[in-house]
Design an enzyme around this catalytic site. Structure first.
Site, mmCIF file in Angstrom:
data_model
loop_
_atom_site.group_PDB
_atom_site.id
_atom_site.type_symbol
_atom_site.label_atom_id
_atom_site.label_comp_id
_atom_site.label_asym_id
_atom_site.label_seq_id
_atom_site.Cartn_x
_atom_site.Cartn_y
_atom_site.Cartn_z
ATOM 1 N N ASP A 284 21.262 53.278 -74.124
ATOM 2 C CA ASP A 284 22.010 54.341 -74.864
ATOM 3 C C ASP A 284 21.658 55.903 -74.105
ATOM 4 O OD1 ASP A 284 23.242 55.855 -77.228
ATOM 5 O OD2 ASP A 284 21.100 56.446 -77.203
ATOM 6 N N GLU A 326 25.777 53.947 -71.095
ATOM 7 C CA GLU A 326 26.437 54.831 -71.997
ATOM 8 C C GLU A 326 26.246 56.317 -71.367
ATOM 9 O OE1 GLU A 326 27.209 57.401 -75.413
ATOM 10 O OE2 GLU A 326 25.099 57.065 -74.771
HETATM 11 C C1 GLC Z 1 24.362 57.919 -77.893
HETATM 12 C C2 GLC Z 1 25.183 57.535 -79.110
HETATM 13 C C3 GLC Z 1 25.061 58.694 -80.407
HETATM 14 C C4 GLC Z 1 23.626 59.216 -80.353
HETATM 15 C C5 GLC Z 1 23.173 59.621 -79.285
HETATM 16 C C6 GLC Z 1 21.689 60.037 -79.506
HETATM 17 O O1 GLC Z 1 25.179 58.970 -77.485
HETATM 18 O O2 GLC Z 1 26.210 56.636 -78.829
HETATM 19 O O3 GLC Z 1 25.650 58.109 -81.498
HETATM 20 O O4 GLC Z 1 23.967 60.206 -81.378
HETATM 21 O O5 GLC Z 1 23.297 58.600 -78.120
HETATM 22 O O6 GLC Z 1 21.060 58.918 -79.448
#
Ligand code: GLC
Length: 650
Positions: A284, A326
């Site tokens: 993430d 991500e």
């Molecule tokens: C990523 C997740 C999101 C979250 C962010 C902070 O972008 O997809 O949902 O708010 O990380 O953890």
């Protein structure tokens, strides 16, 4: 690669290695360690070589990998060997995924296991379970504020439930994707608690400062990620009497990867989840891993080095496991998460194709494919053995992260065009029936993003409510068209739970004070399984969406050219409403598919003679989705309003 310095360090480490490790038969581990150690050492040295405890940390690093390898279950070690042999396994077109919240989809992990037939029915064989690790109630950011990385939220289940699920999924040849939130922890995580109680070792796990001098320097260049709900990038902690870096919500403390202990802890956690049976780990917020004063603190070179190091280490202890990056960042930056200056992927094998996603939404709003064509032209070429995750909706907002230059080339003015998109999807634009909500509106910059369920954004919610049958037709056709695009583009297609059933916005989050300020909750629904059963009843919206999606998934799996080997070519067709590309078998030129999507509600002509390399007669083409010959007049195809073809020569 053999290199003296790294090799002698490796010898020292192995000589000193803990007997509990050296007593074991670690044949495969040592082969892989030998193969990757030069890279591991170079990266670790580059990041942490200046520290006096470097040798000790390098020892910890190797022992951490070894311990997790020892714990790796036999079945997973077996899978590692199989995937080493079949190293392109994840590029196959057979993988079709779905991302979901366990709670909203099936209550808990057991419920999910009992519902696996739903995936089989649709053809989904990769399931991304949104984060399930322990989080404080309320202040959880939907699971992304983790307070214990090794425990599962008891409302969702236990590690045993997860083991049973992963075993059953393996039996069914389904892949399990889990999240690891590598960039930050909850302020209730043990490390944060210890930092709060004054322990310098743990304060060094985060970015904490006694006064505003450094935070103010950082703030000069750091954008705000959640400007409404969590403005600024630092939070004052009353107990600790220090400022903490909190890029996302005020309760999400950013980890300090300048500290090798943090890197090793997080690697240990990554391998822990690999050993729980995850096939793929979604890392993430990876763009944020490295912070540097004077920069935006996104996409820094060191963030890439950290990911490469995670990759090299994971290949030693759990090589069958691959990563999804991500990184929802500018198109030129995204592709770097596969690894720069490399031939094959060396960071994350998979990355979210946020560019394609946003461009598809642009085509929905404008009813033409001008920016979509332009944006895809500028999409950087991927490395080999790297693949996109193509999606339309996910649990997050839709960011309008197009390149300004592309917007101009498509004939729009960037700021105006972004404003139009926000107005369109929030239903403020005359004639728009989209029911989205703004997210992250920033008064200082004028930026905003969009929340909303697919069905609500394309107007299905409105059309069903007012009984507009043409509107319903159009919205359903659009849902199918968008899916036809992500199924055929090249990469893993990732559906979002609820979308195959036409699930609309769910505003129940407004009743929860912890969620009310975050409009993303509007598209994180609980599936109503009674309604979902209508997918079997002809005539219902559920049936009319689910059935073609299921068919397209089945067809995709049969068509080899849909595998992702950089075998797509964007085709200029001279009609701005159409988006067309060819998919090819690079070894067998006769095997090819012409994909065409029409983003206008009106039928659009396409003269085959104008499509480079494609001039067969209409009658010789067959649409793989329906099995029928496409409509055509005098070798001009007619693509129905919001229609799509996957054409192959008979
Ligand atoms: C990523 C997740 C999101 C979250 C962010 C902070 O972008 O997809 O949902 O708010 O990380 O953890």
């Amino acid at each position: 690669m053999y290199e003296q310095v790294s090799h002698s360090l490796l010898n020292d480490i192995l000589n000193r290695i803990n007997p509990e490790i050296s007593n074991q038969d670690l044949r495969h581990f040592y082969t892989r360690l030998g193969a990757n150690f030069y890279a591991i050492h170079s990266l670790f040295e580059r990041l942490y070589g200046h520290r006096s405890d470097f040798a000790e940390q390098a020892q910890n690093l190797v022992e951490t990998m070894a311990r997790q390898y020892i714990r790796r279950p036999d079945a997973l070690r077996q899978l590692d060997l199989e995937r080493e042999r079949d190293y392109n396994w994840f590029l196959s077109q057979k993988w079709v995924g779905m991302a979901l919240y366990v709670g909203g989809f099936a209550g808990d992990l057991r419920g999910l296991r009992e519902n696996l037939n739903y995936f089989s029915e649709l053809g989904v064989n990769l399931v991304h379970i949104m984060p399930i690790m322990l989080c404080p109630e309320g202040r959880s950011d939907g699971g992304y504020a983790v307070s214990d990385f090794r425990r599962i939220d008891p409302r969702v289940g236990t590690l045993e439930d997860l083991a049973a699920l992963s075993e059953e999924m393996r039996r069914r040849d389904m892949l399990l994707v889990l999240d690891v939130v590598v960039n930050h922890t909850s302020d209730e995580h043990e490390w944060a608690q210890r930092a709060r109680s004054g322990a310098p070792t743990y304060q060094d796990y985060y970015y904490t400062f006694g006064n505003r001098v450094v935070p103010d320097m950082f703030e000069q260049n750091m954008p705000e990620i959640f400007p409404q709900q969590a403005p600024g990038n630092f939070t004052w902690d009353e107990t600790m009497q220090r400022w903490v870096m909190t890029v996302f919500n005020s309760y999400q403390w950013d980890l300090n990867y300048g500290n090798p202990a943090v890197f090793i802890e997080m690697l240990d956690i990554i391998l822990f989840w690999a050993n729980q049976g995850a096939d793929i780990l979604r890392l993430d917020a990876v763009a944020f891993l490295w912070k540097k004063i004077g920069s935006t603190c996104q996409n820094e070179r060191e963030a890439h080095l950290i990911l490469q190091l995670f990759k090299d280490c994971c290949q030693v202890a759990a090589p069958g496991v691959i990563f999804i990056a991500e990184a929802i960042v500018a198109p030129v930056e995204v592709a770097k998460y596969f690894g720069e200056d490399a031939v094959i992927a060396k960071e994350c094998e998979i990355a979210y194709n946020a560019t394609f996603m946003a461009l598809l939404w642009d085509a929905v709003a404008t009813k033409n494919a001008r920016l979509l064509n332009q944006g895809i032209k500028s999409l950087p070429v991927k490395l080999e053995r790297a693949t996109w995750l193509n999606y339309i909706r996910c649990h997050d907002d839709i960011g309008l992260g197009f390149d300004d230059q592309d917007i101009v080339l498509a004939g729009y003015q960037p700021q105006e065009h972004r404003r139009f998109l926000i107005d369109y999807f929030t239903g403020r634009y005359p004639g728009s029936h989209a029911r989205g909500l703004p997210f992250g509106e920033n008064e200082k910059t004028g930026d905003a993003r969009i929340s909303g369920a697919l069905a609500s954004l394309v107007g299905l919610e409105h059309a069903l409510e007012v009984g507009d049958s043409q509107g319903t037709e159009d919205a359903i056709a659009l849902i199918i068209l968008l899916h036809a695009m992500i199924f055929s583009f090249g990469g893993i297609a990732l559906l979002y739970y609820g979308d195959a059933l036409g699930t609309c916005n769910d505003d129940s989050y407004l009743d929860d004070p912890h969620k009310r300020e975050d409009s993303r909750w509007i598209h994180r629904p609980a599936i109503n399984w009674e309604r979902a059963a209508r997918r079997h009843t002809p005539g219902t919206a559920e049936f009319r969406i689910f059935t073609p999606l299921k068919r397209m998934i089945a067809v995709r799996k049969e068509i080899g050219v849909f595998a992702d080997f950089n075998n797509r070519e964007l085709l200029e067709v001279g009609n701005p409403h159409l988006f067309a590309f060819g998919r090819y078998n690079l070894n067998k030129p006769s095997e090819r598919v012409l994909v065409i999507g029409n983003f206008s509600h009106k039928p659009q002509p396409l003269a085959l003679a104008d499509v480079a390399g494609w001039s067969p007669r209409c009658g010789r083409l067959v649409d793989l989705i329906t099995g029928k010959h496409p409509e055509g007049i005098n070798d001009s195809l007619v693509i129905p309003g919001f229609g799509c073809y996957w054409l192959s020569e008979t």
